[in-house]
Motif scaffolding. Structure first.
Motif, PDB file in Angstrom:
ATOM      1  N   ARG A  17      -5.802  20.873  -1.938  1.00  0.00           N
ATOM      2  CA  ARG A  17      -4.795  21.259  -0.752  1.00  0.00           C
ATOM      3  C   ARG A  17      -4.615  20.111   0.163  1.00  0.00           C
ATOM      4  N   GLY A  26       1.211  21.346  -0.408  1.00  0.00           N
ATOM      5  CA  GLY A  26       0.937  21.375  -1.861  1.00  0.00           C
ATOM      6  C   GLY A  26      -0.667  21.404  -2.400  1.00  0.00           C
ATOM      7  N   ASP A  33       0.396  12.382  -6.592  1.00  0.00           N
ATOM      8  CA  ASP A  33       0.826  13.617  -6.171  1.00  0.00           C
ATOM      9  C   ASP A  33       0.845  13.797  -4.513  1.00  0.00           C
ATOM     10  N   PHE A  37       3.774  14.120  -1.814  1.00  0.00           N
ATOM     11  CA  PHE A  37       3.877  15.025  -0.646  1.00  0.00           C
ATOM     12  C   PHE A  37       4.104  14.583   0.732  1.00  0.00           C
TER      13      PHE A  37
END
Length: 70
Positions: A17, A26, A33, A37
């Motif tokens: 997280r 997210g 990733d 974000f």
């Protein structure tokens, strides 16, 4: 003042997280990733924050850049 970026401990199913100033962005499964974000959150130099300056990110409950299940 720099935003408080926290990458939390890996979840049992994998991924971590990600929060900025307490807001959940997210579940990251990779640095890619995480960078996305931070970019979507409007943070400048997201890639440099993730790959270059570890002091700007608090990695909790595991090694930095590792996203495997706990």
């Amino acid at each position: 003042m720099a935003p408080a970026i926290v990458v939390h401990r890996p979840s049992p199913s994998g991924g971590r997280r990600v929060t900025v100033n307490g807001t959940i962005l997210g579940l990251a499964h990779s640095d890619r990733d995480l960078i996305e974000f931070l970019r979507r959150a409007g943070l400048e130099n997201a890639e440099a924050r993730v790959l270059g300056d570890a002091e700007r990110i608090e990695w909790r409950g595991g090694h930095a850049h590792e996203y495997e299940a706990a």
